[in-house]
Design a protein around this motif. Structure first.
Motif, PDB file in Angstrom:
ATOM      1  N   GLY A  28       0.711  -1.219  -0.057  1.00  0.00           N
ATOM      2  CA  GLY A  28      -0.089   0.118  -0.211  1.00  0.00           C
ATOM      3  C   GLY A  28       0.875   1.398  -0.080  1.00  0.00           C
ATOM      4  O   GLY A  28       2.010   1.214  -0.491  1.00  0.00           O
ATOM      5  N   ALA A  29       0.291   2.274   0.586  1.00  0.00           N
ATOM      6  CA  ALA A  29       0.928   3.832   0.445  1.00  0.00           C
ATOM      7  C   ALA A  29       1.731   3.956   1.545  1.00  0.00           C
ATOM      8  O   ALA A  29       1.376   3.564   2.767  1.00  0.00           O
ATOM      9  CB  ALA A  29      -0.429   4.729   0.314  1.00  0.00           C
TER      10      ALA A  29
ATOM     11  N   PRO B 149       4.088   8.811  -2.565  1.00  0.00           N
ATOM     12  CA  PRO B 149       3.947   8.720  -3.784  1.00  0.00           C
ATOM     13  C   PRO B 149       4.050   9.911  -4.754  1.00  0.00           C
ATOM     14  O   PRO B 149       4.194  10.173  -6.009  1.00  0.00           O
ATOM     15  CB  PRO B 149       2.328   7.991  -4.159  1.00  0.00           C
ATOM     16  CG  PRO B 149       1.659   8.205  -2.917  1.00  0.00           C
ATOM     17  CD  PRO B 149       2.866   8.115  -1.733  1.00  0.00           C
ATOM     18  N   THR B 150       4.075  11.024  -3.885  1.00  0.00           N
ATOM     19  CA  THR B 150       4.092  12.358  -4.554  1.00  0.00           C
ATOM     20  C   THR B 150       5.880  12.579  -4.984  1.00  0.00           C
ATOM     21  O   THR B 150       6.157  13.719  -5.632  1.00  0.00           O
ATOM     22  CB  THR B 150       3.807  13.756  -3.555  1.00  0.00           C
ATOM     23  OG1 THR B 150       4.545  13.347  -2.366  1.00  0.00           O
ATOM     24  CG2 THR B 150       2.316  13.746  -3.270  1.00  0.00           C
TER      25      THR B 150
ATOM     26  N   TYR C 242       6.706   6.312  -8.067  1.00  0.00           N
ATOM     27  CA  TYR C 242       5.623   4.945  -7.803  1.00  0.00           C
ATOM     28  C   TYR C 242       5.055   5.258  -9.280  1.00  0.00           C
ATOM     29  O   TYR C 242       4.426   6.389  -9.651  1.00  0.00           O
ATOM     30  CB  TYR C 242       4.680   5.330  -6.598  1.00  0.00           C
ATOM     31  CG  TYR C 242       4.040   4.199  -6.181  1.00  0.00           C
ATOM     32  CD1 TYR C 242       4.555   3.185  -5.275  1.00  0.00           C
ATOM     33  CD2 TYR C 242       2.814   3.795  -6.837  1.00  0.00           C
ATOM     34  CE1 TYR C 242       3.996   1.862  -5.142  1.00  0.00           C
ATOM     35  CE2 TYR C 242       2.245   2.568  -6.509  1.00  0.00           C
ATOM     36  CZ  TYR C 242       2.699   1.563  -5.901  1.00  0.00           C
ATOM     37  OH  TYR C 242       2.108   0.596  -5.365  1.00  0.00           O
ATOM     38  N   TRP C 243       4.756   4.005  -9.825  1.00  0.00           N
ATOM     39  CA  TRP C 243       4.129   3.943 -10.890  1.00  0.00           C
ATOM     40  C   TRP C 243       2.652   4.047 -10.551  1.00  0.00           C
ATOM     41  O   TRP C 243       2.039   3.529  -9.775  1.00  0.00           O
ATOM     42  CB  TRP C 243       4.280   2.436 -11.643  1.00  0.00           C
ATOM     43  CG  TRP C 243       5.720   2.639 -12.535  1.00  0.00           C
ATOM     44  CD1 TRP C 243       5.707   3.669 -13.309  1.00  0.00           C
ATOM     45  CD2 TRP C 243       6.453   1.835 -12.499  1.00  0.00           C
ATOM     46  NE1 TRP C 243       6.833   3.052 -14.223  1.00  0.00           N
ATOM     47  CE2 TRP C 243       7.368   2.142 -13.514  1.00  0.00           C
ATOM     48  CE3 TRP C 243       6.817   0.457 -11.870  1.00  0.00           C
ATOM     49  CZ2 TRP C 243       8.656   1.515 -14.197  1.00  0.00           C
ATOM     50  CZ3 TRP C 243       7.934  -0.053 -12.219  1.00  0.00           C
ATOM     51  CH2 TRP C 243       8.704   0.393 -13.426  1.00  0.00           C
ATOM     52  N   THR C 244       1.734   4.659 -11.449  1.00  0.00           N
ATOM     53  CA  THR C 244       0.265   4.868 -11.037  1.00  0.00           C
ATOM     54  C   THR C 244      -0.518   3.706 -11.808  1.00  0.00           C
ATOM     55  O   THR C 244      -1.532   3.527 -11.350  1.00  0.00           O
ATOM     56  CB  THR C 244      -0.108   6.565 -11.599  1.00  0.00           C
ATOM     57  OG1 THR C 244       0.142   6.426 -12.954  1.00  0.00           O
ATOM     58  CG2 THR C 244       0.741   7.063 -11.085  1.00  0.00           C
ATOM     59  N   TRP C 245      -0.438   3.442 -13.006  1.00  0.00           N
ATOM     60  CA  TRP C 245      -1.147   2.415 -13.739  1.00  0.00           C
ATOM     61  C   TRP C 245      -1.069   0.991 -13.381  1.00  0.00           C
ATOM     62  O   TRP C 245      -1.811   0.412 -13.793  1.00  0.00           O
ATOM     63  CB  TRP C 245      -0.895   2.834 -15.429  1.00  0.00           C
ATOM     64  CG  TRP C 245       0.552   3.105 -15.674  1.00  0.00           C
ATOM     65  CD1 TRP C 245       1.311   4.071 -15.586  1.00  0.00           C
ATOM     66  CD2 TRP C 245       1.341   1.702 -16.276  1.00  0.00           C
ATOM     67  NE1 TRP C 245       2.612   3.488 -15.828  1.00  0.00           N
ATOM     68  CE2 TRP C 245       2.520   2.463 -16.064  1.00  0.00           C
ATOM     69  CE3 TRP C 245       1.000   0.294 -16.220  1.00  0.00           C
ATOM     70  CZ2 TRP C 245       3.735   1.441 -16.403  1.00  0.00           C
ATOM     71  CZ3 TRP C 245       2.221  -0.373 -16.492  1.00  0.00           C
ATOM     72  CH2 TRP C 245       3.424   0.281 -16.653  1.00  0.00           C
ATOM     73  N   GLN C 246       0.048   0.648 -12.918  1.00  0.00           N
ATOM     74  CA  GLN C 246       0.480  -0.523 -12.275  1.00  0.00           C
ATOM     75  C   GLN C 246       1.160  -0.422 -11.173  1.00  0.00           C
ATOM     76  O   GLN C 246       2.331   0.281 -11.044  1.00  0.00           O
ATOM     77  CB  GLN C 246       1.058  -1.101 -13.568  1.00  0.00           C
ATOM     78  CG  GLN C 246       1.780  -2.567 -13.435  1.00  0.00           C
ATOM     79  CD  GLN C 246       2.359  -3.228 -14.370  1.00  0.00           C
ATOM     80  OE1 GLN C 246       2.390  -2.547 -15.520  1.00  0.00           O
ATOM     81  NE2 GLN C 246       3.247  -4.548 -13.883  1.00  0.00           N
ATOM     82  N   SER C 247       0.606  -1.069 -10.257  1.00  0.00           N
ATOM     83  CA  SER C 247       1.405  -0.816  -8.600  1.00  0.00           C
ATOM     84  C   SER C 247       2.908  -1.184  -8.714  1.00  0.00           C
ATOM     85  O   SER C 247       3.317  -2.300  -9.300  1.00  0.00           O
ATOM     86  CB  SER C 247       0.706  -1.823  -7.680  1.00  0.00           C
ATOM     87  OG  SER C 247      -0.689  -1.364  -7.617  1.00  0.00           O
TER      88      SER C 247
ATOM     89  N   VAL D  84      -3.053   2.000  -3.091  1.00  0.00           N
ATOM     90  CA  VAL D  84      -2.521   2.751  -4.135  1.00  0.00           C
ATOM     91  C   VAL D  84      -3.571   2.870  -5.523  1.00  0.00           C
ATOM     92  O   VAL D  84      -2.848   3.481  -6.258  1.00  0.00           O
ATOM     93  CB  VAL D  84      -1.011   2.237  -4.453  1.00  0.00           C
ATOM     94  CG1 VAL D  84      -0.103   2.520  -3.477  1.00  0.00           C
ATOM     95  CG2 VAL D  84      -1.433   0.486  -4.592  1.00  0.00           C
TER      96      VAL D  84
ATOM     97  N   LEU E 197      -4.158   6.385  -7.306  1.00  0.00           N
ATOM     98  CA  LEU E 197      -3.063   6.979  -8.188  1.00  0.00           C
ATOM     99  C   LEU E 197      -3.447   6.737  -9.664  1.00  0.00           C
ATOM    100  O   LEU E 197      -3.187   7.480 -10.713  1.00  0.00           O
ATOM    101  CB  LEU E 197      -1.884   6.278  -7.710  1.00  0.00           C
ATOM    102  CG  LEU E 197      -1.343   6.772  -6.627  1.00  0.00           C
ATOM    103  CD1 LEU E 197      -0.087   5.823  -6.277  1.00  0.00           C
ATOM    104  CD2 LEU E 197      -0.888   7.966  -6.480  1.00  0.00           C
ATOM    105  N   ALA E 198      -4.275   5.480 -10.035  1.00  0.00           N
ATOM    106  CA  ALA E 198      -4.349   5.097 -11.265  1.00  0.00           C
ATOM    107  C   ALA E 198      -5.326   6.154 -11.802  1.00  0.00           C
ATOM    108  O   ALA E 198      -5.177   6.779 -13.024  1.00  0.00           O
ATOM    109  CB  ALA E 198      -4.895   3.779 -11.433  1.00  0.00           C
TER     110      ALA E 198
ATOM    111  N   SER F 291      -4.003  10.034 -12.198  1.00  0.00           N
ATOM    112  CA  SER F 291      -3.175  10.257 -13.234  1.00  0.00           C
ATOM    113  C   SER F 291      -3.277   9.903 -14.715  1.00  0.00           C
ATOM    114  O   SER F 291      -2.631  10.246 -15.664  1.00  0.00           O
ATOM    115  CB  SER F 291      -1.897   9.861 -12.585  1.00  0.00           C
ATOM    116  OG  SER F 291      -1.730   8.506 -12.331  1.00  0.00           O
TER     117      SER F 291
ATOM    118  N   ILE G 161      -0.444  13.526  -8.734  1.00  0.00           N
ATOM    119  CA  ILE G 161      -0.878  13.302  -7.454  1.00  0.00           C
ATOM    120  C   ILE G 161      -0.097  14.443  -6.521  1.00  0.00           C
ATOM    121  O   ILE G 161      -0.633  14.940  -5.605  1.00  0.00           O
ATOM    122  CB  ILE G 161      -0.355  11.811  -6.753  1.00  0.00           C
ATOM    123  CG1 ILE G 161      -0.623  11.755  -5.289  1.00  0.00           C
ATOM    124  CG2 ILE G 161       1.274  11.490  -7.260  1.00  0.00           C
ATOM    125  CD1 ILE G 161      -1.862  11.560  -4.861  1.00  0.00           C
TER     126      ILE G 161
END
Lengths: 210, 338
Positions: free
Chosen positions: A101-102, A109-110, A114-119, B121, B124-125, B128, B137
């Motif tokens: 998780g975060a 993540p700022t 950290y990738w956004t579309w795939q953890s 998480v 985030l998807a 963005s 973010i």
């Protein structure tokens, strides 16, 4: 003076280009190329001091985001007391943290790691321009990460040293030669390319002898 | 009948406001244990409320036009019914159907292809994604830090008025974790408070025979990934889990959705190709495409006559959870968006 020997212990990371400390946003002219680096950020984690394969000490803080834009992030202070004969560390973030998780601080993540579309965390980020890159405006973007087999990119490095002040270098010029920017100029997901570049990164980390 | 997870957050007694904040999530005892690790994100009313406000606030998108709820509406069990494919900023159309959101604490992987490995998480998807909220973010966090009201709300929730990515994401999770659907007719029958009609009973048996291995009771999904024999849409060319793993055995595997709340969450499937349950049932009886990765349960045809189809649908309708869909605590926080 309250400065004792143990308080002075530091680990410093110096990215090198053409034999000197790398400067961001500066054009470097090499035999075959003109290169400019805009971003260099990576995770240095689980730093341990060992002797005869036994871990004597470790840095309390587990994950350090080193960012050339913020030079103070490249110097880590520590208080290990014991005499060690080697330093061990990882480049990147371990798989357990990748699936948990975060997080805050260096892992927030700022930070853009950290990738956004795939953890998953980006373990190592290197961006800039090179005449060799066929991309638009000769840009290259290496976002190296991936925590799952067969594309696990976490690297473990062990180097022999007993110094109180440890200086590590990573030769970015050599690294980019190993990568080969004509072919690999945009690596932004877990893949075979990411795994091989992660290995080059580890190989190009050396102790700076003085 | 209810198990109760009680989370108490002791707050420094020095602070003048609440000394204890507490919150509970309720779920029936026939539910399995949640997968989500609540220990790392202890539920608390002020955090849940903050998450709810964020969920409904378009500030999370680039041009402040789209909130999470734009695609996940409470009245659609937090899915979206107007569009088969999702609809984001500047009217851009995405490539997948927005899934319903409930019982998220029991799920291990998210998105139709499992690209996201943890609820915290997930946000985030969409934030963005250029075709969803199109924002970064770090700029969302900057915008929130610029808002006096949000700094106050984050202070109330975290005793720290500085908004961070971690706190933003965890607050969004808190709200979403409270979206629990467990009050359908099926649940009442399970709890001995109601009973099925003969038709529903018959449908239940057909369900257990043909569907339960994937859409497993009582959550009505195993939350595994499977290929249920849908023909590939040649425009979208979506290969599901393969897109993430690049392993051929994952080609055309999609996350198995829950069958709760189907009357609210249409259209169906990852690309929203079906609008009616009869179309779905006809797919299972007559429409299965035999790709190499087709699930073994669907290799031999499911045979249902038209009465049986009606019975099966009658049972599926007992999974609608009206109380969940109209729960005021889940809806737009009136007068509260800063």
């Amino acid at each position: 003076m309250r400065l004792t020997a143990q308080q002075k212990r530091t680990i410093q990371f110096i990215p090198i280009f053409n034999g000197a400390p790398l400067k961001l946003d500066t054009e470097y002219y090499t035999a075959k190329d003109t290169i400019l680096i805009e971003t260099l950020k990576f995770y240095l984690s689980e730093i341990q001091f060992c002797k005869d394969n036994v871990v004597l000490d470790r840095l309390e803080k587990k994950y350090h985001l080193l960012d050339l834009m913020h030079p103070t992030s490249l110097i880590l202070k520590h208080k290990s007391k014991n005499d060690f004969s080697s330093i061990r560390f990882k480049i990147g973030v371990d798989s357990t943290t990748n699936v948990s998780g975060a997080f805050g601080e260096d892992l927030d993540p700022t930070n853009g790691m950290y990738w956004t579309w795939q953890s998953g965390f980006i373990n190592f980020k290197l961006e800039g321009r090179s005449r060799q890159s066929p991309a638009r405006q000769h840009r290259f973007q290496l976002h190296i990460g991936g925590y799952k087999a067969p594309f696990n990119t976490l690297q473990e490095v062990e180097l022999k040293t007993s110094k109180k002040k440890i200086i590590l270098s990573i030769d970015i010029e050599n690294l980019l030669t190993d990568v080969g920017l004509t072919e690999r100029y945009e690596v932004m997901s877990p893949s075979e390319n990411a795994v091989s570049i992660a290995r080059y990164i580890a190989h190009n980390i050396k102790l700076k002898q003085r | 009948m209810k198990q109760r997870l009680l989370f108490l957050l002791p707050v420094l007694a020095l602070l003048s406001f609440s000394i204890y904040s507490s919150n509970t999530i309720d779920y029936p005892d026939y539910f399995p244990n949640p997968y989500y690790n609540f220990g790392n994100n202890v539920l608390d009313t002020t955090k849940i409320e903050l998450g709810r406000i964020l969920f409904y606030d378009p500030i999370l998108s680039k041009d402040s036009s789209i909130s999470c709820a734009s695609c996940h509406s409470p009245y659609n069990a937090f899915a979206h019914t107007d569009h088969d494919l999702s609809h984001g900023i500047r009217d851009q159309i995405g490539t997948r159907n927005a899934p319903a959101l409930f019982n998220l604490a029991w799920q291990k992987e998210f998105m139709w292809d499992g690209a996201i490995n943890h609820l915290d998480v997930q946000a985030l998807a969409p934030i963005s994604h250029p075709k969803e909220m199109g924002e970064e973010i770090s700029s969302v966090v900057r915008k929130l830090n610029d808002s006096k009201e949000y700094r106050r709300l984050f202070y109330l929730a975290y005793r720290d008025s500085m908004v961070t990515g971690e706190h933003l994401l965890k607050a969004l999770s808190q709200f979403q974790l409270t979206l629990i659907s467990a009050q359908s007719k099926y649940d009442e029958v399970k709890q001995g408070r109601s009973s099925f009609s003969n038709q529903e009973k018959n449908g239940y048996q057909l369900f257990q025979k043909h569907c339960n291995s994937c859409h497993r009771e009582p959550l009505f999904s195993s939350y595994e990934f499977s290929n249920n024999g849908l023909p590939v849409d040649t425009n979208l060319l979506d290969f599901g889990k393969w897109q993430v793993s690049k392993q051929s055995q994952d080609s055309l595997l999609f996350k198995i959705p829950s069958l709760r709340n189907l009357s609210y969450s249409l259209p169906y499937m990852h690309d929203g190709r079906f609008r009616r349950l009869t179309e779905v049932i006809n797919h299972y009886t007559n429409g299965i495409t035999k790709h190499p990765t087709l699930a073994k349960e669907l290799q031999s045809p499911i045979v249902l006559n038209s009465n049986e189809k009606n019975d099966l649908i009658a049972f599926l309708l007992t999974l609608n959870d009206k109380k969940f869909v109209f729960e005021p605590k889940h809806q737009f926080p009136k007068n509260k968006i800063p």
